[in-house]
Write a protein that holds these residues in place. Structure first.
Motif, mmCIF file in Angstrom:
data_model
loop_
_atom_site.group_PDB
_atom_site.id
_atom_site.type_symbol
_atom_site.label_atom_id
_atom_site.label_comp_id
_atom_site.label_asym_id
_atom_site.label_seq_id
_atom_site.Cartn_x
_atom_site.Cartn_y
_atom_site.Cartn_z
ATOM 1 N N ALA A 86 1.954 65.379 15.336
ATOM 2 C CA ALA A 86 3.282 65.691 14.796
ATOM 3 C C ALA A 86 4.320 65.718 15.902
ATOM 4 O O ALA A 86 5.443 65.237 15.726
ATOM 5 C CB ALA A 86 3.237 67.037 14.072
ATOM 6 N N LEU B 136 -6.635 67.656 5.699
ATOM 7 C CA LEU B 136 -5.320 67.078 6.011
ATOM 8 C C LEU B 136 -5.417 65.694 6.647
ATOM 9 O O LEU B 136 -4.774 64.747 6.176
ATOM 10 C CB LEU B 136 -4.525 68.036 6.893
ATOM 11 N N GLU C 129 3.540 58.021 1.885
ATOM 12 C CA GLU C 129 4.608 58.333 2.831
ATOM 13 C C GLU C 129 5.108 59.769 2.696
ATOM 14 O O GLU C 129 5.390 60.439 3.693
ATOM 15 C CB GLU C 129 5.772 57.360 2.647
ATOM 16 N N VAL C 130 5.216 60.233 1.468
ATOM 17 C CA VAL C 130 5.695 61.603 1.248
ATOM 18 C C VAL C 130 4.693 62.604 1.807
ATOM 19 O O VAL C 130 5.054 63.541 2.540
ATOM 20 C CB VAL C 130 5.934 61.864 -0.248
ATOM 21 N N LEU C 131 3.398 62.398 1.467
ATOM 22 C CA LEU C 131 2.357 63.302 1.962
ATOM 23 C C LEU C 131 2.253 63.240 3.479
ATOM 24 O O LEU C 131 2.096 64.270 4.145
ATOM 25 C CB LEU C 131 1.006 62.941 1.324
ATOM 26 N N ASN C 132 2.328 62.036 4.032
ATOM 27 C CA ASN C 132 2.252 61.877 5.482
ATOM 28 C C ASN C 132 3.391 62.629 6.169
ATOM 29 O O ASN C 132 3.187 63.273 7.202
ATOM 30 C CB ASN C 132 2.316 60.401 5.864
ATOM 31 N N GLY C 133 4.584 62.532 5.575
ATOM 32 C CA GLY C 133 5.734 63.218 6.147
ATOM 33 C C GLY C 133 5.575 64.726 6.135
ATOM 34 O O GLY C 133 5.975 65.411 7.085
ATOM 35 N N ILE C 134 4.978 65.240 5.055
ATOM 36 C CA ILE C 134 4.752 66.688 4.960
ATOM 37 C C ILE C 134 3.688 67.130 5.958
ATOM 38 O O ILE C 134 3.881 68.083 6.728
ATOM 39 C CB ILE C 134 4.336 67.072 3.527
ATOM 40 N N ILE C 135 2.557 66.441 5.940
ATOM 41 C CA ILE C 135 1.425 66.842 6.781
ATOM 42 C C ILE C 135 1.749 66.744 8.267
ATOM 43 O O ILE C 135 1.306 67.582 9.066
ATOM 44 C CB ILE C 135 0.183 65.995 6.437
ATOM 45 N N ASN D 18 4.637 67.114 9.617
ATOM 46 C CA ASN D 18 5.808 67.913 9.967
ATOM 47 C C ASN D 18 5.325 69.120 10.778
ATOM 48 O O ASN D 18 4.521 69.918 10.294
ATOM 49 C CB ASN D 18 6.525 68.384 8.706
ATOM 50 N N TRP E 280 6.629 71.929 11.542
ATOM 51 C CA TRP E 280 6.905 73.235 10.948
ATOM 52 C C TRP E 280 5.938 73.533 9.805
ATOM 53 O O TRP E 280 5.536 74.690 9.613
ATOM 54 C CB TRP E 280 8.352 73.319 10.479
ATOM 55 N N PHE E 281 5.583 72.506 9.052
ATOM 56 C CA PHE E 281 4.573 72.683 7.998
ATOM 57 C C PHE E 281 3.240 73.102 8.611
ATOM 58 O O PHE E 281 2.581 74.027 8.123
ATOM 59 C CB PHE E 281 4.402 71.383 7.208
#
Length: 242
Positions: free
Chosen positions: A87, A148, A158-164, A166, A168-169
């Motif tokens: 990250a 993860l 892409e959405v999941l990748n961006g969250i995982i 991150n 801060w997440f």
């Protein structure tokens, strides 16, 4: 002779954890996850074997927790280290080069290891956690963490990748993980004293629901299953279903 069987299974858990550690250090997280799954398999069946053979021992209890410190403590800490490292560097990288510049943030992942070790120490001196657990069991927490990178590999959304990925997440999840491991929340245990649905309804519903989700959602199902486990325990009152 039969008294050695459960301890031998526990030592296989130790071995699996050691192998998983090596793979995780070199960022081969898929292989590391495989050996974590194998270790958790042995962790489940060593206790089952001890009860079936009626050879429970204090040595076995201590050895089981020592094995879990590796497979369900050290390894998820390394997984989180690697995820935080990815990250921070802005992307998914399967290789672990020799020219890495170390930074402080990824080491926050080992908060999971510290929290797991503390939970296991408390568990060993708590005689009440027999038919239910207080706080999230370390194997369940480990499955959450190792899911993860598997989601990154096999779902590639892409959405999941961006969250995982991150930071801060990941930091938030690390803190939440440490809290859940040592929280006062009472969670039901998957231990069947008999096979009746009346006495084990929540366990059957959880297992059937988990199987359906795994077949349909694959690795994405694991975080959902852990969340469902916590919510179902809160609704049921944890120990009341035991």
């Amino acid at each position: 002779m039969k008294s050695y069987i459960p301890n031998f299974l526990t030592l296989l858990n130790v071995l699996s954890g050691c192998i998983a550690t090596v793979f995780a250090v070199f960022n081969h997280l898929e292989w590391a996850a495989l050996f974590v799954f194998i270790g958790i398999f042995f962790d489940f069946f060593d206790g089952l074997a001890a009860r079936a053979l009626n050879v429970q021992s204090e040595v076995g209890v201590q050895l089981d927790s020592l094995a879990d410190v590796i497979t369900s403590g050290l390894v998820p800490g390394i997984f989180m280290y690697q995820l935080l490292n990815m990250a921070e560097r802005g992307g998914w990288n399967l290789g672990f080069g020799h020219d890495i510049e170390l930074s402080v943030m990824p080491f926050l992942g080992f908060v999971i290891t510290l929290a797991s070790a503390y939970r296991l120490a408390k568990f060993n001196v708590d005689e009440n956690q027999v038919s239910s657990f207080v706080g999230l069991p370390t194997p369940a927490n480990t499955l959450l963490i190792i899911s993860l990178p598997l989601i990154l590999m096999y779902h590639n959304n892409e959405v999941l990748n961006g969250i995982i990925l991150n930071p801060w997440f990941l930091i938030g999840l690390t803190i939440l993980s440490a809290y859940l491991l040592n929280s006062p929340i009472e969670l039901f245990a998957l231990k069947f004293k008999n096979w009746s649905f009346k006495d084990n309804g929540i366990r059957y519903l959880f297992l059937i629901g988990s199987l359906i989700m795994l077949l349909t959602l694959k690795f994405l199902a694991i975080p959902i299953i852990i969340l469902a486990y916590i919510l179902m325990s809160l609704i049921d009152g944890g120990g009341r279903a035991a």
